[in-house]
Enzyme design. Structure first.
Site, mmCIF file in Angstrom:
data_model
loop_
_atom_site.group_PDB
_atom_site.id
_atom_site.type_symbol
_atom_site.label_atom_id
_atom_site.label_comp_id
_atom_site.label_asym_id
_atom_site.label_seq_id
_atom_site.Cartn_x
_atom_site.Cartn_y
_atom_site.Cartn_z
ATOM 1 N N ILE A 429 4.575 -18.084 -26.618
ATOM 2 C CA ILE A 429 3.714 -17.536 -25.572
ATOM 3 C C ILE A 429 4.500 -16.749 -24.535
ATOM 4 O O ILE A 429 3.933 -15.948 -23.798
ATOM 5 C CB ILE A 429 2.903 -18.670 -24.906
ATOM 6 C CG1 ILE A 429 2.070 -19.393 -25.972
ATOM 7 C CG2 ILE A 429 1.979 -18.148 -23.827
ATOM 8 C CD1 ILE A 429 1.173 -18.473 -26.786
ATOM 9 N N GLY A 430 5.806 -16.931 -24.451
ATOM 10 C CA GLY A 430 6.569 -16.070 -23.541
ATOM 11 C C GLY A 430 7.798 -16.711 -22.953
ATOM 12 O O GLY A 430 8.921 -16.251 -23.154
ATOM 13 N N ASP A 597 -0.933 -11.794 -19.858
ATOM 14 C CA ASP A 597 -1.496 -13.137 -19.722
ATOM 15 C C ASP A 597 -2.603 -13.181 -18.669
ATOM 16 O O ASP A 597 -2.420 -12.707 -17.549
ATOM 17 C CB ASP A 597 -0.404 -14.137 -19.326
ATOM 18 C CG ASP A 597 0.592 -14.365 -20.449
ATOM 19 O OD1 ASP A 597 0.230 -14.125 -21.615
ATOM 20 O OD2 ASP A 597 1.728 -14.782 -20.166
ATOM 21 N N CYS A 641 -5.084 -20.132 -20.924
ATOM 22 C CA CYS A 641 -4.907 -21.569 -20.991
ATOM 23 C C CYS A 641 -6.222 -22.231 -21.381
ATOM 24 O O CYS A 641 -7.283 -21.612 -21.337
ATOM 25 C CB CYS A 641 -4.402 -22.105 -19.656
ATOM 26 S SG CYS A 641 -2.688 -21.656 -19.307
ATOM 27 N N GLU A 663 -5.093 -22.280 -25.955
ATOM 28 C CA GLU A 663 -4.637 -23.664 -25.983
ATOM 29 C C GLU A 663 -5.655 -24.491 -26.753
ATOM 30 O O GLU A 663 -6.786 -24.663 -26.301
ATOM 31 C CB GLU A 663 -4.536 -24.161 -24.541
ATOM 32 C CG GLU A 663 -3.332 -25.009 -24.248
ATOM 33 C CD GLU A 663 -3.206 -25.316 -22.767
ATOM 34 O OE1 GLU A 663 -2.742 -26.411 -22.441
ATOM 35 O OE2 GLU A 663 -3.592 -24.466 -21.954
ATOM 36 N N HIS A 692 2.729 -29.591 -23.283
ATOM 37 C CA HIS A 692 2.647 -30.479 -22.124
ATOM 38 C C HIS A 692 3.170 -31.875 -22.443
ATOM 39 O O HIS A 692 3.275 -32.712 -21.555
ATOM 40 C CB HIS A 692 1.205 -30.557 -21.625
ATOM 41 C CG HIS A 692 0.662 -29.227 -21.195
ATOM 42 N ND1 HIS A 692 -0.093 -28.438 -22.026
ATOM 43 C CD2 HIS A 692 0.805 -28.528 -20.046
ATOM 44 C CE1 HIS A 692 -0.411 -27.322 -21.399
ATOM 45 N NE2 HIS A 692 0.119 -27.349 -20.198
#
Length: 764
Positions: A429-430, A597, A641, A663, A692
């Site tokens: 994602i980055g 994003d 997200c 997500e 997470h």
């Protein structure tokens, strides 16, 4: 002639302390570096300090101080602790932190439309409520010992039920009857402690309510009205609208309303408010950091004060939890800008000036009003705020500026030929881990301990290492790792004109997590390229495509303190125009894939669905303006997200990003049902690695998730990636997880027929 006195109070004060003392105390406790006694001592000191700063108020909020989250506090006060935590051999405090942040922690989500998070209450058919008000009573006793005129603050029963989730299908409203006795017991307990007023928060009243929820509010407060205590029912974050009559006529002693966001409620509310009821007006913005125009506010308030007399109370619009503590600590902000701002302590001073003017006449505070008017006019007329070049650029935009040249179906063939990616392409994602060395170098550069060349060399070393690791893992599309970025919003804000930055403007997000939002004060302009040099350096180290990584305009807007002197839609378009220039510079530099994003797109939705269309129209337009100026061959990605997408799918499709990464790992891909039901037309990267959690998923887990995803989305339109950035993880977790991710993609390529391969690309 009888002299009427306006009463002042506050709904809540920041907990973290002016120097984030609570954050550091919590983290020391979690690391077993301090005791619960030491944590309690620091908490008591912070409460004392907060109450001293509020000593000019007629009523001071007590009980809103929390070690983690006030909704979680409510769950513990009501004895509503998830079953999986009840048998832990822990004391109450440790059990509390287990629910907040343990391995099986409660779900966390945003508190209405703020950037504060709360732990979601859990309900089931066997949920039983048993009052344990020890923590609240402890705070009240401390306040009374210190001669604080305490107004306890508690979350209302109906909002509490509305915020929770059912774990077995039970309707939370079915629990109201068993919940209300606990509240009744609490109110009687407070009355026995000599408490005169209690603030009960029901912010659900500013949302659209089904009849069963309005009925629940009526039942709740008719049940609680017998308690020998005065209830101030507090609403905030928006306007009451159709709920105004209900709110005005619930059997409580007073009603607080948000007169910043709900100014239009007040006149009709005055017409239906019973003659004996107190009306508290939230006239100071508790959500933003701009000075209040005190003279204009008094022009509006004075007739109301004459009408209500002693029944008028004044307060901030909501708890000051959402703003920083003290502007006086900001010694490095531009002096002009400082005069335009008000943090929590300064907002209380504004409240005091308004009350003095209403109680004793404007002449009693003439010097303060003059100073305020000077600052308001200075901001209004400042050339730093108003940039005609930016306004002209927006005015001259072509009507089709946000439209891609061709449809996705036409673009995908060109992009496939240019990129030559396999089926199930892999990427991240980055961000990659922000190591201690990266943070050390960044801090040294900010404190001028190293020069720009030394810093650049250090960051290039980190980028080179990141590229090398990704190539070793055989990822298909690489990223530069974002070593040079402290934050996905602040980094870009630092490179745009129209932003400023505080030193101590910290705001609690949850627990010990604090954020320091940039201050967006003026028209936005991009003086020069912000990311091109870093991305080009990364691309020079590999033959694989490296994504350009940008933060989108809506997220830059929603995660900043935004100017309030023009519509947010216009500010967002300005941000979009600035980021559009960066997109075009990346494309001109030869970057083939650009990710923009928009993590905060959905969380910006208004609380009322009737207002969604307006917000989404300008939010999606801003993204398109930023992203869609590129050639067909340039592939645009966006990341969002975890969100419930079902109700906004048409708008997500209108973004027209070539690839959207989302997500989904925690929901076991159920989120993709929304994309299937809508027949989402473009490519999707459902996250298969929950970043997470420190747990490292294996290849079989990821393969199974992607096979499930392929039931919803055609294989040729699926990407394989983590569900968010890897900034907060460690390399020893990231490398095995990404290796498993790549192996999962390779396994999937072998199991998918050749006919399903993406156009122009061999299955490898």
């Amino acid at each position: 002639m009888t002299h009427h006195k306006v009463t002042t109070h506050n709904l809540g004060f920041p907990r973290i302390g002016p120097n984030r003392e609570l954050k550091f105390a919590l983290e020391a406790y979690w690391k077993d570096q301090s005791s619960d006694d030491e944590l309690d001592r620091i908490a008591a000191q912070l409460r004392t300090q907060n109450w001293q700063w509020q000593n000019k108020l007629d009523w001071t909020p007590v009980g809103e101080f929390s070690f983690y989250d006030h909704v979680l506090d409510t769950s513990f006060m009501l004895g509503n602790i998830p079953e999986r935590f009840r048998t832990l051999p822990k004391n109450e405090l440790d059990r509390y932190f287990q629910v907040a942040r343990g391995r099986a922690a409660g779900e966390m989500t945003k508190w209405f439309d703020t950037n504060y998070h709360y732990i979601v209450p859990e309900f089931n058919r066997s949920t039983h409520f048993a009052l344990n008000a020890t923590s609240l009573l402890k705070q009240i006793e401390q306040a009374q010992t210190e001669n604080v005129r305490a107004k306890p603050v508690i979350l209302g029963p109906v909002t509490y039920l509305a915020l929770g989730k059912s774990t077995d299908g039970v309707n939370p409203l079915d629990l109201l009857e068993s919940l209300l006795p606990a509240y009744g017991e609490l109110l009687n307990m407070l009355a026995a402690k000599g408490i005169e007023w209690v603030q009960i928060d029901e912010p659900i009243l500013v949302t659209e309510l089904a009849p069963e929820w309005t009925n629940a509010l009526s039942i709740a407060y008719h049940t609680l009205k017998s308690a020998p205590i005065k209830i101030l029912l507090a609403t905030y974050f928006g306007s009451l609208q159709e709920n105004a009559y209900l709110a005005a006529n619930l059997p409580v002693a007073g009603l607080h309303v948000d007169a910043v966001r709900g100014r239009n409620d007040i006149t009709p509310l005055l017409n239906v408010l019973p003659q004996h009821r107190v009306l508290s007006l939230g006239v100071i913005d508790g959500r933003n950091i701009w000075k209040t125009d005190l003279n204009a506010t008094l022009d509006w308030l004075e007739p109301i004060a004459l009408q209500l007399g002693n029944r008028l109370w004044l307060a901030p619009s909501c708890s000051l939890l959402h703003v920083p503590v003290d502007l006086q600590k900001e010694t490095q902000l531009d002096p002009d800008l400082v005069t335009w701002l008000a943090f929590a302590k300064q907002k209380l001073q504004e409240l005091h000036i308004l009350a003095e003017a209403l109680n004793n006449g404007r002449h009693a505070v003439a010097s303060f009003l003059h100073e305020n008017q000077t600052a308001v006019e200075s901001r209004r007329q400042s050339s730093r705020v108003n940039n005609p070049v930016v306004k002209l650029a927006l005015a001259n935009l072509a009507p089709d500026a946000g439209t891609r040249q061709s449809t996705y179906k036409e673009r995908v063939t060109k992009q496939s030929a240019r990129l030559n990616l396999p089926l199930f392409p892999t990427t991240t994602i980055g961000s990659f881990p922000q190591t201690k060395e990266i943070r050390r170098q960044r801090k040294a550069f900010r404190q001028k301990e190293i020069d720009a060349i030394t810093y650049k060399t250090a960051m290039q070393t980190e980028i080179a290492s990141c590229i090398k690791e990704q190539e070793a893992l055989e990822l298909d599309v690489l990223v530069h790792g974002e070593a040079e970025r402290n934050d996905m919003v602040e980094y870009f804000a630092e490179h745009l004109e129209g932003f400023a930055f505080s030193q101590y403007g910290w705001v609690q997000s949850y627990g010990s997590r604090c954020v320091k939002p940039p201050i967006l004060y003026g028209d936005i302009q991009r003086p020069k390229a912000m990311t091109v040099e870093w991305i080009l350096y990364a691309q020079s180290l590999t033959q694989r495509p490296v994504k350009g990584m940008l933060t989108g305009p809506v997220t830059l807007l929603n995660w900043s303190f935004v100017r309030n002197d023009q519509p947010r839609a216009i500010t967002c378009r300005q941000l979009a125009l600035a980021m559009r220039e960066e997109v075009l510079d990346l494309e001109r530099a030869g970057i083939k894939i650009i990710q923009i994003d928009e993590a905060a797109l959905r969380e910006g939705l208004p609380l009322r669905k009737t207002q969604w269309q307006s917000y989404l129209n300008w939010a999606i337009e801003a993204f398109r303006l930023c992203a869609n100026s590129v050639q067909d061959e340039t592939q645009i990605h966006t990341h969002m997200c975890y969100s419930e997408f079902n109700d906004i799918m048409p708008f997500i499709a209108q973004m027209d990003a070539d690839v959207i990464t989302i997500e989904t790992s925690r929901s076991n891909m159920k989120l993709l049902e929304a994309f299937k039901d809508f027949s989402y037309p473009n490519e999707i990267g459902p996250g298969v690695y929950d970043i997470h959690s420190p747990a490292v998923p294996d290849t079989a887990q990821m393969t199974a998730l992607m096979e499930k995803a392929a039931q919803y989305i055609p294989a040729e339109r699926l990407w394989v990636n983590p569900d968010c950035g890897l900034k907060t993880r460690q390399w020893d977790e990231v490398k095995p997880a990404l290796l498993a991710l790549v192996q999962a993609a390779q396994s999937l390529r072998q199991s998918i027929p050749q006919s399903q391969a993406r156009a122009g690309s061999p299955v490898v």
